[in-house]
Design an enzyme around this catalytic site. Structure first.
Site, PDB file in Angstrom:
ATOM      1  N   HIS A 147       0.760  -1.127  -0.096  1.00 53.42           N
ATOM      2  CA  HIS A 147       0.039   0.104  -0.017  1.00 53.42           C
ATOM      3  C   HIS A 147       0.779   1.287   0.218  1.00 53.42           C
ATOM      4  CE1 HIS A 147      -3.048   2.618   1.892  1.00 53.42           C
ATOM      5  NE2 HIS A 147      -3.378   2.435   0.880  1.00 53.42           N
ATOM      6  N   GLU A 182       2.886   0.259   3.130  1.00 51.60           N
ATOM      7  CA  GLU A 182       2.384  -0.603   4.227  1.00 51.60           C
ATOM      8  C   GLU A 182       2.387  -1.980   3.613  1.00 51.60           C
ATOM      9  OE1 GLU A 182      -0.695   1.893   6.861  1.00 51.60           O
ATOM     10  OE2 GLU A 182      -1.422   1.184   4.994  1.00 51.60           O
TER      11      GLU A 182
HETATM   12  N1  LIG Z   1      -5.665   7.627  -5.108  1.00 49.51           N
HETATM   13  C1  LIG Z   1      -5.053   7.623  -3.723  1.00 49.51           C
HETATM   14  O1  LIG Z   1      -4.901   8.555  -2.965  1.00 49.51           O
HETATM   15  C2  LIG Z   1      -4.791   6.111  -3.310  1.00 49.51           C
HETATM   16  C3  LIG Z   1      -3.955   5.917  -2.299  1.00 49.51           C
HETATM   17  C4  LIG Z   1      -3.389   4.466  -1.987  1.00 49.51           C
HETATM   18  C5  LIG Z   1      -4.125   3.563  -2.780  1.00 49.51           C
HETATM   19  N2  LIG Z   1      -4.880   3.579  -3.701  1.00 49.51           N
HETATM   20  C6  LIG Z   1      -5.489   2.549  -4.303  1.00 49.51           C
HETATM   21  O2  LIG Z   1      -4.859   2.455  -5.630  1.00 49.51           O
HETATM   22  C7  LIG Z   1      -5.837   1.844  -6.787  1.00 49.51           C
HETATM   23  C8  LIG Z   1      -5.781   2.897  -7.790  1.00 49.51           C
HETATM   24  O3  LIG Z   1      -6.096   3.682  -7.377  1.00 49.51           O
HETATM   25  P1  LIG Z   1      -5.884   5.397  -8.355  1.00 49.51           P
HETATM   26  O4  LIG Z   1      -6.231   6.528  -7.489  1.00 49.51           O
HETATM   27  O5  LIG Z   1      -4.338   5.248  -9.015  1.00 49.51           O
HETATM   28  O6  LIG Z   1      -7.168   5.217  -9.547  1.00 49.51           O
HETATM   29  P2  LIG Z   1      -6.920   5.574 -10.940  1.00 49.51           P
HETATM   30  O7  LIG Z   1      -8.182   5.945 -11.305  1.00 49.51           O
HETATM   31  O8  LIG Z   1      -6.411   7.134 -11.076  1.00 49.51           O
HETATM   32  O9  LIG Z   1      -6.449   4.793 -11.959  1.00 49.51           O
HETATM   33  C9  LIG Z   1      -7.039   3.418 -12.124  1.00 49.51           C
HETATM   34  C10 LIG Z   1      -6.543   2.864 -13.433  1.00 49.51           C
HETATM   35  O10 LIG Z   1      -6.671   1.609 -13.586  1.00 49.51           O
HETATM   36  C11 LIG Z   1      -7.020   1.337 -15.004  1.00 49.51           C
HETATM   37  N3  LIG Z   1      -7.806   0.262 -14.999  1.00 49.51           N
HETATM   38  C12 LIG Z   1      -9.140  -0.200 -14.680  1.00 49.51           C
HETATM   39  N4  LIG Z   1      -9.379  -1.223 -14.738  1.00 49.51           N
HETATM   40  C13 LIG Z   1      -8.281  -2.086 -15.313  1.00 49.51           C
HETATM   41  C14 LIG Z   1      -7.882  -3.288 -15.860  1.00 49.51           C
HETATM   42  N5  LIG Z   1      -8.693  -4.352 -15.664  1.00 49.51           N
HETATM   43  N6  LIG Z   1      -6.834  -3.458 -16.418  1.00 49.51           N
HETATM   44  C15 LIG Z   1      -5.959  -2.420 -16.603  1.00 49.51           C
HETATM   45  N7  LIG Z   1      -6.191  -1.348 -15.985  1.00 49.51           N
HETATM   46  C16 LIG Z   1      -7.155  -0.724 -15.648  1.00 49.51           C
HETATM   47  C17 LIG Z   1      -7.797   2.565 -15.328  1.00 49.51           C
HETATM   48  O11 LIG Z   1      -7.969   2.717 -16.758  1.00 49.51           O
HETATM   49  C18 LIG Z   1      -7.208   3.614 -14.597  1.00 49.51           C
HETATM   50  O12 LIG Z   1      -6.299   4.217 -15.315  1.00 49.51           O
HETATM   51  C19 LIG Z   1      -7.095   1.627  -5.931  1.00 49.51           C
HETATM   52  O13 LIG Z   1      -7.467   0.276  -5.449  1.00 49.51           O
HETATM   53  C20 LIG Z   1      -6.930   2.536  -4.585  1.00 49.51           C
HETATM   54  O14 LIG Z   1      -7.696   2.068  -3.508  1.00 49.51           O
HETATM   55  C21 LIG Z   1      -5.271   5.060  -3.963  1.00 49.51           C
END
Ligand SMILES: NC(=O)c1ccc[n+]([C@@H]2O[C@H](COP(=O)([O-])OP(=O)(O)OC[C@H]3O[C@@H](n4cnc5c(N)ncnc54)[C@H](O)[C@@H]3O)[C@@H](O)[C@H]2O)c1
Length: 313
Positions: A169, A181
């Site tokens: 994480h 994490e």
């Molecule tokens: N945003 C934050 O602050 C944060 C912090 C820690 C963890 N996270 C976790 O990280 C993960 C991603 O979050 P994010 O903020 O980067 O989201 P985001 O929406 O910015 O990016 C997600 C990406 O995944 C792609 N995607 C979706 N389904 C897909 C698939 N089947 N194959 C390939 N690509 C695919 C989308 O096109 C998009 O570009 C989530 O699980 C979220 O909980 C987010």
């Protein structure tokens, strides 16, 4: 006695060496999801000498991710190599050489040591992805999810490699935030766990470990704190502006809880608290907030939509 002690020390250190030798040294990484988090993870992995394939659903999205990474690298380099622009340019060139992109996860996963998933926060979509990749990834490959709120155990159960599955994480923005994490489920092997810890250190982060529990460490403390701030405001005990000032000046936090909620996104915060509430409906710290629900319904999601608790236009 002295001989026995020496013998014991030698035996113990050789056992440690064997265990260390068994750990997987990650060289090739596949990052799935080129959004906010995936692009950042790909950047720090490539910058630390790993070969990285970044995967997303379309070339258009990947172009945007690569552009974002290039801009971020320029910012990092400006600071890191302030007096040595040539070394900075070399660092960017080397990092970008380590990074390729693909829209076909199945086609690239056969030569990877570690898959880091950072796609949309949806259990079924993540399960489906892991189940598919499990068939094509080599035996030794470790799978990790960057999920903020889903159970790692449930994701691991969609594969046949539960012992080679854990949580990694990262925090946003990944190139700046030092913490990772590392999440160990009851099925994660010690070797996998240690390999993930080593990888986190290799990309320049400080790992901490946590069991597979809602919110792990940071969000388990941070989300209830932000929800308590909303409840304080809802009761009319203090204004949101004063609560933010109080936590910045009185607790030394860099942002107040309402500024942070707007930064994280009110939809994301609602999604997390609703999920935890359904797991533990009697836990008052996980109770939903009518005000947060109303703002989300009105599409006031925070900074990204121009309005949340505050206005940004
Ligand atoms: N945003 C934050 O602050 C944060 C912090 C820690 C963890 N996270 C976790 O990280 C993960 C991603 O979050 P994010 O903020 O980067 O989201 P985001 O929406 O910015 O990016 C997600 C990406 O995944 C792609 N995607 C979706 N389904 C897909 C698939 N089947 N194959 C390939 N690509 C695919 C989308 O096109 C998009 O570009 C989530 O699980 C979220 O909980 C987010």
């Amino acid at each position: 006695m002295a001989f026995a002690t020496r013998h014991f020390v030698r035996a113990a250190s050789s056992a440690a060496a064997t265990a260390a030798a068994k750990k997987l040294i990650v060289k090739h990484v596949t990052v799935i999801g080129g959004g906010l988090m995936g692009a950042g993870i790909a950047q720090v992995a490539a910058a630390s000498g790993h070969t990285v394939v970044l995967v997303d659903q379309s070339d258009e999205i990947l172009k945007k991710s690569t552009k974002g990474i290039e801009e971020s690298l320029k910012r990092v380099t400006k600071k890191k190599f302030a007096d040595k622009p040539e070394a900075g340019a070399e660092f960017i060139e080397k990092t970008l050489k380590n990074l390729t992109t693909s829209t076909d996860a199945v086609a690239v996963v056969h030569s990877t040591d570690l898959v880091i998933e950072a796609i949309v926060e949806n259990q079924e979509i993540k399960n489906e992805l892991f189940k598919r990749l499990d068939k094509f990834a080599p035996e030794h490959t470790i799978f990790a999810s960057n999920t903020s709120s889903l159970q790692i155990t449930q994701l691991a159960n969609s594969t046949t490699r539960q012992d080679r599955f854990g949580g990694l994480h990262f925090f946003n923005p990944v190139p700046m935030m030092k913490l990772v994490e590392v999440i160990k489920t009851p099925m994660t092997s010690q070797k996998t766990f240690e390999s993930l810890v080593d990888f986190s250190k290799a990309v320049g982060k400080s790992p901490v470990s946590c069991k597979d529990t809602p919110g792990f460490i940071v969000n388990r403390l941070l989300v209830p704190y932000m929800m308590e701030a909303v409840r304080l405001f809802e009761r009319g005990d203090a204004s949101k502006e004063d609560i933010d000032v109080a936590m910045k000046l009185g607790a030394g936090y860099p942002m107040g809880p309402f500024e942070l909620l707007d930064y994280v996104g009110l939809d994301t915060s609602k999604y997390i608290i609703d999920g935890w509430h359904s797991l533990e409906p009697n836990n008052p710290l996980f109770a939903p907030s009518p005000l947060l629900n109303k703002l989300v319904e009105e599409k006031k999601l925070g900074k990204k939509t121009g309005e949340g608790f505050y206005k940004y236009k």
